[in-house]
Enzyme design. Structure first.
Site, mmCIF file in Angstrom:
data_model
loop_
_atom_site.group_PDB
_atom_site.id
_atom_site.type_symbol
_atom_site.label_atom_id
_atom_site.label_comp_id
_atom_site.label_asym_id
_atom_site.label_seq_id
_atom_site.Cartn_x
_atom_site.Cartn_y
_atom_site.Cartn_z
ATOM 1 N N HIS A 102 0.849 -1.193 0.000
ATOM 2 C CA HIS A 102 0.000 0.000 0.000
ATOM 3 C C HIS A 102 0.885 1.244 0.000
ATOM 4 C CE1 HIS A 102 -3.505 2.431 0.550
ATOM 5 N NE2 HIS A 102 -3.143 2.860 1.737
ATOM 6 N N ASP A 105 -3.742 9.047 3.870
ATOM 7 C CA ASP A 105 -3.952 7.647 3.488
ATOM 8 C C ASP A 105 -5.321 7.523 2.844
ATOM 9 O OD1 ASP A 105 -4.082 4.939 3.181
ATOM 10 O OD2 ASP A 105 -3.796 4.436 5.281
ATOM 11 N N CYS A 131 -4.062 3.220 -5.013
ATOM 12 C CA CYS A 131 -3.412 3.916 -3.898
ATOM 13 C C CYS A 131 -2.215 4.737 -4.379
ATOM 14 C CB CYS A 131 -2.986 2.907 -2.837
ATOM 15 S SG CYS A 131 -1.918 1.588 -3.445
#
Length: 576
Positions: free
Chosen positions: A463, A480, A531
């Site tokens: 991630h 995030d 991401c």
């Protein structure tokens, strides 16, 4: 018939030892012991009884076979062994059974002498032979015909009907036939005891398959129910993307637990072996928790409206006014659905190009790297580092361009920022400031004179997130797109700031007034592969001092195409 006397058929098998009352007694070694203290002795006697029973059964079977074969040979030669039934005398009653064998004083098991004939389970004395039964050779070693017998048949527990018919036709004693049947039954029971617990139920496989099918069906129902709840709260993607997002979120939760338990890679490896079974959780448990949380959020009543304004309410109202003023001064420009036609054509050309696509500073991107910006692909280090180098080049070039009210070409003027590449975080987390020699990374620059430090973070190769050290607002920021807990990011960056300040300024860093900042309504991804694009856009917006981000999940296809154009030209677009 006296009940204490046993029939002759039962005397052919070894008798079971009488039960000993559960009290202290004197064992065969002469010592006084309780049953619990002498369990090992009883187990050895039990094994001896089983071996003795098997030996006697095989002896009887071999003797009977040898007898019938000898009788058939005698008949073939014209001799008559059995007398007529009229002259048969009644057999003598069998003597009482001998007591069970006892151990010697040394505790060793009694061994049978192979040179002497085995008495066998018949319990008949050698001098008491009925006149109508010929002498039966009880020793296997004496009968040559018994040694030539095949290993199948009675020896393996299968009944041979021909042997029984021969015994009946030749007038053999009926007790012998009963003994054979009882021996077969005893051997079958012994084999059945050995296989107890190893056989599965006939419907075991079907039951397991049905359980798996029902569990999968229940999981799909829970996923669809949670999907409907998310759709009602603003989720925009389809059900397939939602399932991927759920699986991705479950994996990130597990990674976050591992990162929180140990910041060191070596400690993580050691704890992973010992604590992984204890903290392992399945996707089904995560789905159940997520569904329960969504239901509780729907059922929870809305907060009551205060009648009198409190201090917190006043702060919220002032913050809302500030945001409204910020929107008027710097309106958020809605992103277009696609690039202009001529730029779209250039993007297609760059995708078809082979070899090195572009260079910027020390970074370069090849055709394999540019393919990572196609839909449904993760971004690698080369793409993110190249994008960060373009941000750094724009920041350094903006010092020469004049700004009008802090705005350059309709957008905010870039800040004086420094960008650390993707290897900075892995060095800081894995080796630390001193061992990784991070002081050499800032040998030619002073980070404490910058407006912000931009850092891309890769969490265990699964991630991408963005972090920033904002010197203007005295805060360490984490962005995030999955809204995971990033306490480890704040901890390590605070440690880096203090170590860097001690190395360059020769004194500890003053954290007075500093805070750890996480944006509340940060844009969220709705799949498991965007991401990296979110991280690049976070860093680009932070380099211009933006407080809000104008992109959402629906803008990702456009942003991927725009990033290909920017990398191909080695510069960032001035307009959105």
């Amino acid at each position: 018939m006296n009940p204490r006397k046993r029939p002759a058929s039962e005397t052919l098998l070894p008798l079971r030892a009488q039960k000993v009352p559960r009290r202290a007694y004197t064992n065969c070694t002469g010592a006084t012991a309780s049953p619990s203290q002498d369990e090992s002795l009883l187990s050895r006697w039990s094994r001896f009884g089983e071996e003795f029973s098997t030996l006697m059964i095989d002896t009887v079977k071999a003797a009977i076979r040898g007898f019938f074969e000898n009788e058939q040979e005698e008949r073939a030669n014209g001799k008559r062994i059995l007398p007529s039934p009229a002259t048969v005398e009644a057999p003598a009653p069998p003597p009482p059974p001998p007591p069970p064998p006892r151990r010697s004083s040394s505790g060793s098991r009694p061994r049978a002498n192979a040179d002497q004939p085995i008495a066998g389970p018949s319990r008949l004395p050698q001098n008491a032979k009925p006149s109508h039964i010929p002498p039966v050779p009880m020793n296997i070693g004496v009968s040559t015909s018994a040694s030539k017998l095949p290993t199948n048949g009675l020896a393996t527990g299968r009944r041979e009907d021909g042997l029984h018919q021969t015994a009946i036709q030749t007038g053999a004693h009926p007790d012998l036939e009963a003994a054979i049947r009882m021996a077969e039954r005893a051997q079958k029971r012994a084999e059945a005891k050995k296989t107890v617990g190893r056989r599965q139920h006939i419907f075991s496989k079907a039951h397991k398959a049905q359980v798996v099918e029902e569990r999968e069906k229940l999981r799909e129902e829970m996923e669809y129910e949670l999907y409907k709840i998310k759709r009602a709260s603003g989720y925009e993607s389809d059900f397939k993307a939602f399932r991927g997002w759920m699986l991705y979120t479950s994996k990130l939760e597990e990674i976050a637990v591992q990162e929180l338990l140990s910041p060191s890679r070596s400690l993580l490896d050691l704890r992973q072996r010992a604590e992984e079974p204890a903290r392992r959780h399945s996707a089904d448990e995560f789905l159940a928790r997520a569904l329960q949380k969504a239901k509780l959020s729907q059922q929870s009543p809305p907060p009551p409206k205060p009648f009198t304004p409190t201090l917190e309410l006043l702060r919220v109202l002032h913050k809302a006014k500030d945001e409204e003023i910020e929107k008027r001064l710097h309106p958020v420009i809605e992103l277009p659905p696609s690039l202009p036609p001529e730029e779209e054509a250039e993007v297609d050309r760059l995708i078809r190009k082979r070899g090195v696509i572009a260079k910027c500073g020390r970074e370069q991107v090849s055709d394999k790297d540019i393919s990572r910006l196609l839909p449904n692909q993760w971004l690698n280090d080369e793409i993110i580092n190249f994008y960060g180098q373009m941000i750094l080049s724009r920041s350094e070039g903006s010092k020469e361009n004049p700004a009008v009210n802090g705005v350059v070409k309709g957008r905010r003027k870039p800040l004086n920022v420094h960008y650390f590449n993707t290897f900075f975080w892995s060095k800081l987390k894995g080796e630390g400031y001193e061992k990784a020699r991070l002081a050499k990374w800032t040998k030619k620059i002073d980070i404490f004179t910058k407006d912000a430090i931009l850092i891309p973070i890769n969490h265990m190769n699964a991630h991408w997130t963005a972090a920033a050290i904002n010197f203007r607002k005295k805060r360490i920021e984490s962005y995030d797109s999955m809204s995971m807990d990033r306490a480890m990011v704040f901890k390590l960056l605070r440690g880096y700031l203090d170590a860097e300040h001690r190395n360059k300024k020769k004194k500890p860093f003053d954290f007075t007034g500093w805070e750890d900042y996480e944006m509340e309504d940060i844009p969220q991804q709705e799949n498991g592969f965007d991401c990296g694009v979110f991280t690049c856009q976070f860093l680009e917006s932070l380099s211009r001092g933006e407080e809000r981000f104008p992109f959402r999940q629906r803008n990702m296809p456009y942003l991927r195409r725009r990033m290909i154009w920017e990398i191909g030209h080695a510069r960032l677009r001035d307009s959105p």
